[in-house]
Design an enzyme around this catalytic site. Structure first.
Site, PDB file in Angstrom:
ATOM      1  CB  CYS A  97      -1.193  -7.098  -8.526  1.00  0.00           C
ATOM      2  SG  CYS A  97      -0.942  -6.935 -10.616  1.00  0.00           S
TER       3      CYS A  97
ATOM      4  NE  ARG B  86      -3.216  -7.084  -3.476  1.00  0.00           N
ATOM      5  CZ  ARG B  86      -5.023  -7.127  -4.190  1.00  0.00           C
ATOM      6  NH1 ARG B  86      -4.550  -7.699  -5.206  1.00  0.00           N
ATOM      7  NH2 ARG B  86      -5.204  -8.068  -3.476  1.00  0.00           N
TER       8      ARG B  86
ATOM      9  CB  THR C 109      -5.250   1.404   6.019  1.00  0.00           C
ATOM     10  OG1 THR C 109      -4.071   1.783   5.063  1.00  0.00           O
ATOM     11  CG2 THR C 109      -4.436   0.632   7.142  1.00  0.00           C
TER      12      THR C 109
ATOM     13  CB  CYS D   7      -4.228 -11.015 -15.437  1.00  0.00           C
ATOM     14  SG  CYS D   7      -3.804 -12.082 -13.670  1.00  0.00           S
TER      15      CYS D   7
ATOM     16  CB  CYS E 183       2.140 -14.501 -10.424  1.00  0.00           C
ATOM     17  SG  CYS E 183       0.425 -13.963  -9.592  1.00  0.00           S
TER      18      CYS E 183
ATOM     19  CB  SER F 173      -0.429  -0.134   0.875  1.00  0.00           C
ATOM     20  OG  SER F 173      -1.684   0.818   1.443  1.00  0.00           O
TER      21      SER F 173
ATOM     22  CB  CYS G 186       1.565  -8.684 -16.464  1.00  0.00           C
ATOM     23  SG  CYS G 186       2.508  -9.650 -14.728  1.00  0.00           S
TER      24      CYS G 186
END
Lengths: 315, 248, 549
Positions: free
Chosen positions: C521, C304, C340, C524, C518, C54, C494
């Site tokens: 995130c 992310r 958050t 895709c 990977c 984050s 990606c």
């Protein structure tokens, strides 16, 4: 103050790693002004003694020819060496960073109640050394407070001394006592057409540039000629060209051969993490901008499908 | 026979370590810590000895700060019977750890000690050999196979270029290489149970061991980046250059 | 095959702010009331925090409610925001500093803290464990277990030790069914189980499609003389404006001479040539950014997706036997770019609704529709309501006009209407040949880097020999449809180099999935124009291992 190097041998042949360790000993000797002796412990190892006495810069070859150390059993070697170190007031004991050296050195150090310093790659002064930690990702400069320094020396970090120009005296030592804690059963050299990736002196690896699994036979032909192991980048493994156990890199095997030949490998950082400790890196790639060229000692910008057959023919 | 397994808390193998800007150490702030992979193999081997009826009890031991209890619990979750935490906030070097383990070996009347051959942080490859020396035991380092028969540990060792088989009188010390076994996963119920098992605690002082470090780290540096070398124009030129380097 | 089962009062999927807040609040209430509760949290990361990424600037409102003494307990919120700067980047060289009165109130950060949400979660997990919660990192919730009556009855953890063909290896360990009176889904944005629940229970009936952004973030260590702890920069414009895409950057000076820098690319971009990764890399060369990075060293990388549709896209959060919380539902307040405190609040509210149900001796499994009312009465709803038009205004009217509307609405007068944005992100792509192609500069290795070097710094690791966790519904679509029409955008959206289109050496093409790269995130799963890629969980503990992210 004196320096003792423990010879690596198989009772017939003095191993070349010994020459690298002697080189480290000589660097120390230059700093300290002390003599360098070479210990040969084995059984029926006369030919090794002869070779050892020809190693450049050795004062004495100390020989213990005993059944108890025929197979370098550490239970027998360590107390004998610890006694020897104390008797002769040796300040530095150097082993090769081999399976053999790593097996015995800590046992000797513990008997002397001193620290052992592993995989030394450089010598700063008589008590300060450089050694890699975290799989080579950090180099630590360490200083020992112990009176006796027991070191293992990484052979790729020191250029070996000449093994033919010396003229050392040979001194016989007493018999080595069998502590009767362990016994040798058998030893087998792994029978394989090719050496294992992690222990091979030469590794030739293919990447995505190989285009398919069949083309790896081009690498194998070259490998067979020079006794190399065959590896692959993760990209080649992911693309299904070859099996997982051939992968060199961060998540595969970490190799540090004398010669690493990267063929059709772009040089992604994951791959470099697995081979950057190699002594000489060769890159063959047709992409002028491949990052592998930034780390290669020798770069050949060429089509691998032409270069490999030519390499095989010329070698 | 009681089997003692030493486990070490180290930075997880997946973490790319980085030297701190002040060059005092590598930065381990908030990175994932795990049981040293070679120690996992040691635990697995001990559990298998228990499952085959050779070991009666498997004890895991770790030395260091309180956080290493996490790795002891991981050992319990994998099947160890009990755990001993040797508490010390000092920087523990292999000789000190070997001395601490030696005390435990004596106190617990251990028949076989299994350790990882090295930890992936210090890369020392010393503790098992040192413990064997101090305890007067034989050692089977870099083991790829261990068989206990007729009061002897028959250990197959991975040596340069091949395998060596030796017989060790018990009690003995074995250090593990990668191919010894493939560790199991800890199951969720076992992790839960392990959280409730007691961990015995003892301090280095109580064991009467001087753990003062013998080595001081003066500086930690990044390894030098490899510089790009020479371009060669042809295969022939390449082979010549390799011959000059002495690698062909 | 009958799987092993364990039963709990509550099973929580995902040890993020929402899930851990639910766990903590439930246990606090149970301990206060002298009741026993069994709460189990499963987390697919190898440790708590490993998969958390984050910005982040944290508003402490929810934390104040959950742990009023958080300072004393050592919560890792140590760097208060001291200065807020907002910029509009006009091009690769120029920028305009936007004065504070020209920015919406939600963008003001006084009283907030720069922190690593990963470290906050590590701390929350400690608190939760001290309260008696069982947390199991390294265990991925793979499937939902439904009761005979169709209610959610729990989850099943994934099998461990399967090979790439799905056959058991020597160390195979079957997954377990973890059953619960109530199951909390708090997987974060676009959780794969959350996605299934939304579809199965029609939770998004009558709301706008969810909208997403892809956040790419790096952690840098910079020279001390350039470091100003507490300084916060936000901005928008270039480089995304070049392709008429939207999004915004952030750059926060945290402690230890470190800064975080990142770019959020709105995933409704239409030009399939856009590569959010490369947009971010080139953005770092802008003088406004590079003046802090030059001479520094990049130490971490991650990416992310974030759910930013806000109230308009927020699905129903309850269903029989389960609640969908935090970013898994979409509680992030995009006008503040903060999720958050809202995720935590959604968890606290859930605990307040759940606790009386749990001690009422019932069997659970109800649809706790009262959550909706509790939610509506809370500041969480109030906050999301006020900024409901923010994202839609930017999507509809662009950064300048949309941004101005946001200033007016938040600082001056509340509009009586709601703007809607009904085109799902995946449907926004135009054919490649209708769009301007983009020539991204080559990374220089100092400020900008290639994807493999970046993924390397995310500490991503997956057990190599396991089934591919990125599933194609139809294996032909990438080459038969996505490639000719969109030049297969997966190669570019990606941020971890998972998808590649390769020549096989014989003139044919192959779609390559490097699932080991990977970073979880979920882009895709969101952006594939054919909605043909389904993100599922790999073997537990696989994925990135983010420290301090």
């Amino acid at each position: 103050m004196s320096i003792l190097v423990i010879a690596e041998h198989d009772n017939n042949q003095l191993k070349s790693a010994t020459a690298n360790t002697v080189a480290a000993a000589q660097k120390l000797s230059a700093l300290m002004g002390s003599s360098v002796d070479l210990a040969v412990l084995g059984q029926d190892c006369q030919s090794v003694v002869t070779q050892a006495s020809s190693v450049e810069g050795i004062d004495n070859v100390l020989v213990a020819d005993s059944a108890a150390v025929a197979h370098q059993l550490p239970e027998n070697l360590a107390p004998f060496l610890a006694d020897l170190v104390q008797q002769k007031a040796i300040t530095h004991v150097l082993f090769c960073s081999t399976a053999q050296g790593k097996n015995v050195a800590p046992r000797v150090a513990a008997l002397l109640d001193v620290a052992q310093i592993s995989e030394v790659t450089d010598i700063i002064d008589e008590a300060t050394f450089i050694r890699p930690t975290y799989a080579g990702n950090a180099l630590a400069k360490v200083k020992t407070s112990d009176p006796i320094k027991v070191l293992t020396i990484r052979s790729t970090a020191f250029d070996g001394v000449d093994m033919t120009s010396g003229a050392a005296s040979v001194v016989a030592l007493s018999d080595v006592k069998d502590q009767e804690l362990s016994r040798f059963i058998t030893e087998s050299v792994v029978e394989s057409d090719r050496p294992e990736l992690t222990s091979a002196r030469v590794v030739i690896s293919g990447g995505r540039g190989m285009q398919n699994g069949e083309n790896f036979s081009l690498l194998e032909s070259v490998a067979d000629k020079i006794g190399a192991a065959v590896g692959a980048s993760r990209a080649a493994v992911d693309a299904g060209y070859v099996s997982n156990d051939m992968q060199v890199g961060q998540t595969g095997k970490i190799v540090a051969p004398d010669l690493y030949i990267a063929v059709g490998i772009s040089g992604a950082i994951q791959h470099l993490a697995g081979m950057k400790e190699s002594k000489v890196i060769v890159a063959i790639n047709n992409d002028e901008e491949a990052p592998i060229f930034n780390v290669a000692d020798l770069s050949l910008h060429a089509d691998l499908f032409e270069a490999l057959p030519e390499l095989e023919k010329t070698l | 026979m009681k089997v003692l397994v030493a486990v070490k808390r180290v930075v997880d193998a997946s973490v790319q370590v980085r030297v701190k800007a002040d060059k005092t150490a590598v930065d381990l702030a908030n990175v994932k810590m795990s049981m040293n992979p070679f120690c996992e193999i040691a635990v697995e081997e001990a559990i298998r000895l228990k499952e085959s009826g050779i070991a009666e009890e498997v004890i895991v031991v770790s030395a260091g700060e309180d956080a290493c209890q996490e790795q002891l619990r991981a050992g319990l979750a994998l099947g160890a019977d009990r755990a001993i935490h040797i508490q010390s906030d000092a920087e523990l070097q292999p000789l000190a750890v070997a001395k601490l383990l030696h005390k435990v070996v004596d106190q617990e009347n251990i028949g076989l000690v299994i350790l990882g051959k090295q930890s992936i942080d210090g890369d020392n490859n010393q503790t098992g050999q040192m413990l064997a020396a101090l305890a007067g035991m034989p050692q089977g380092t870099f083991a790829s196979n261990v068989v206990i028969e007729n009061g002897e540990a028959v250990v197959t060792r991975e040596v340069d270029g091949g395998l060596q088989q030796i017989g060790l009188k018990l009690p003995a010390v074995v250090t593990t290489d990668l191919r010894l076994n493939e560790p199991r996963y800890a199951s969720l119920p076992n992790i839960m149970k392990a959280k409730r098992k007691p961990v015995a605690q003892i301090t280095a002082e109580e064991l009467g061991v001087d753990v003062a470090p013998r080595l001081s780290t003066l500086e930690v540096n990044d390894p030098p980046a490899r510089a790009s070398g020479k371009r060669v124009g042809s295969v022939v030129e390449l082979i010549d250059a390799l011959k000059v380097e002495g690698v062909l | 095959m009958q799987r092993e089962q364990m039963e709990f009062d509550v099973v929580i999927v995902g040890a993020g702010p929402a899930g851990l807040s639910t766990a903590c609040r439930l246990m606090q209430q149970a301990n206060e009331a002298g009741k026993e509760l069994s709460i189990c949290v499963v987390e697919k990361g190898a440790e708590v925090g490993a998969h958390i990424l984050s910005g982040a600037i944290i508003e402490p409102r929810a934390l104040n409610e959950l742990f009023p003494n958080w300072e004393e307990l050592g919560a890792p919120l140590s760097v208060p925001v001291t200065e807020d700067q907002i910029y509009f980047l006009r091009d690769s060289e120029k920028s305009i500093k936007v004065s504070n009165i020209m920015t919406p109130k939600s963008m003001h950060n006084h009283g907030n803290y720069i922190a690593s949400v990963g470290n906050l979660c590590r701390w929350l997990a400690e608190q939760a464990e001290n309260l008696g919660v069982e947390i199991f990192p390294g265990f991925a919730a793979d499937r939902i277990v439904y009761g005979e009556d169709g209610r959610v009855a729990g989850i099943s953890t994934g099998d461990m030790g399967l090979d790439s063909e799905g056959k058991p290896k020597a160390n195979y360990m079957a997954g377990m069914d973890l059953l619960a009176k109530y199951t909390i889904f708090s997987e974060g944005c676009r959780g794969h189980l959350g996605k299934e629940l939304i579809a199965k229970f029609d939770l998004d009936d009558g709301v706008d499609p969810q909208h997403y952004g892809l956040g790419i973030k790096e952690l840098w260590e910079i020279p001390n003389e350039l470091h100003q702890p507490g300084l916060v920069l936000h901005g928008t414009g270039w480089p995304l404006s070049d392709s008429a895409s939207t999004g915004g950057f952030f750059l926060y000076h945290t402690d230890n001479n470190q800064i975080v820098v990142g770019l959020i690319t709105d995933l409704n971009y239409s030009n399939p040539h856009v590569s959010p990764y490369d947009e971010f890399q080139r953005m770092k060369h802008h003088p406004l950014i590079s003046k802090y990075l030059s001479g520094g060293k990049r130490i971490s990388y991650g990416a992310r997706a974030i759910a930013k549709g806000g109230l308009n896209s927020l699905p129903k959060m309850t269903m029989p036997g389960a609640l969908l919380l935090g970013c898994d539902a979409g509680t992030l307040n995009f006008s503040k770019i903060k999720g958050t405190h809202t995720a935590m609040k959604s968890g606290i509210l859930a605990a307040d609704v759940l606790f009386p149900e749990l001690i009422s001796q019932g069997n659970g499994g109800l649809d706790l529709v009262q959550y909706k009312e509790v939610f509506k009465q809370s500041w969480l709803h109030d906050e999301l309501f006020k900024s409901r038009n923010f994202g839609a205004a930017l999507h509809k009217y662009g950064t300048l006009v949309g941004g101005a509307l946001n200033v007016i609405e938040q600082n001056i007068v509340s509009f009586p209407f709601t703007l809607h944005d009904t085109a799902p992100d995946y449907a926004c792509l135009k054919p490649a040949d209708e769009c301007k192609s983009i020539n991204y500069p080559k990374p220089d290795g100092l400020l900008s880097f290639d994807k493999p070097s970046s993924v390397f710094l995310s500490n991503t690791y997956h057990e190599e020999d396991q089934p591919c966790h990125l599933k194609l519904k139809d294996g032909d679509v990438p080459l038969s449809n996505n490639l000719p029409v969109f030049n297969e955008p997966a190669q570019r959206y990606c941020p971890a180099g998972v998808y590649e289109v390769l020549d096989d050496g014989n003139g044919a093409k192959r779609f390559q999935i490097n699932s080991q790269n990977c970073v979880h995130c979920k882009t895709c799963d969101i952006k594939d124009p054919a909605q043909n890629i389904t993100w599922t969980v790999p073997e537990g503990a696989g994925g990135p291992s983010y420290p301090n992210m």
